[in-house]
Enzyme design. Sequence first.
Site, PDB file in Angstrom:
ATOM      1  CB  CYS A  65     -24.629  -3.497  -8.104  1.00 23.44           C
ATOM      2  SG  CYS A  65     -23.428  -3.493  -6.752  1.00 23.44           S
ATOM      3  CB  CYS A  68     -20.380  -1.068  -9.352  1.00 23.75           C
ATOM      4  SG  CYS A  68     -21.133  -2.650  -9.776  1.00 23.75           S
ATOM      5  CB  CYS A 114     -22.160  -7.081  -7.616  1.00 20.05           C
ATOM      6  SG  CYS A 114     -21.823  -6.145  -9.125  1.00 20.05           S
ATOM      7  CB  CYS A 117     -18.235  -3.812  -7.412  1.00 20.45           C
ATOM      8  SG  CYS A 117     -19.841  -3.971  -6.597  1.00 20.45           S
ATOM      9  CB  CYS A 137     -32.860 -15.103  -0.788  1.00 23.89           C
ATOM     10  SG  CYS A 137     -33.735 -14.535   0.637  1.00 23.89           S
TER      11      CYS A 137
END
Length: 152
Positions: A65, A68, A114, A117, A137
């Site tokens: 991510c 984070c 995510c 976060c 995607c």
Amino acid sequence: MLTWKDVLHFATKGNPTPEKRVEKTDAEWREILTPEQFRIARQKGTERPFSGELCSIYEAGKYHCICCNTPLFDSTIKFDSSSGWPSFTQPITENAIQYHKDISFGMVRVEVLCNSCDAHLGHVFPDGPPPSGLRYCINSVSMQLEKSEKNE
């Protein structure tokens, strides 16, 4: 292995518990992200198809991510979907991703974020390759590739 049935269950009944939670204000996110990263990851934007730098990269590693640094996807499950965005068949762990029903733009989709976060990543569809049949995607801007040696 997650299936479309699992994705729909999470989107309607609740998501798995993440390993950790990362909470920041918009001001704090703006300090660490570029304007484009903030627009996509924090404001649920989308990059133009075929414009993302990770779209055509297939090097060994893990995709984290951008907000984070939580590991999200492994390069071994990335595939060329010809959709214009990096595509994966499974998250790195079942609880790395959260799922939400998305009814924007007059269609029903499943948004993926995510789970640590709440960064917007993209969407998941039931038209991927076997064995899962899933196609995550994902916006390139929402991730960073941590390259690894092929023999790890």
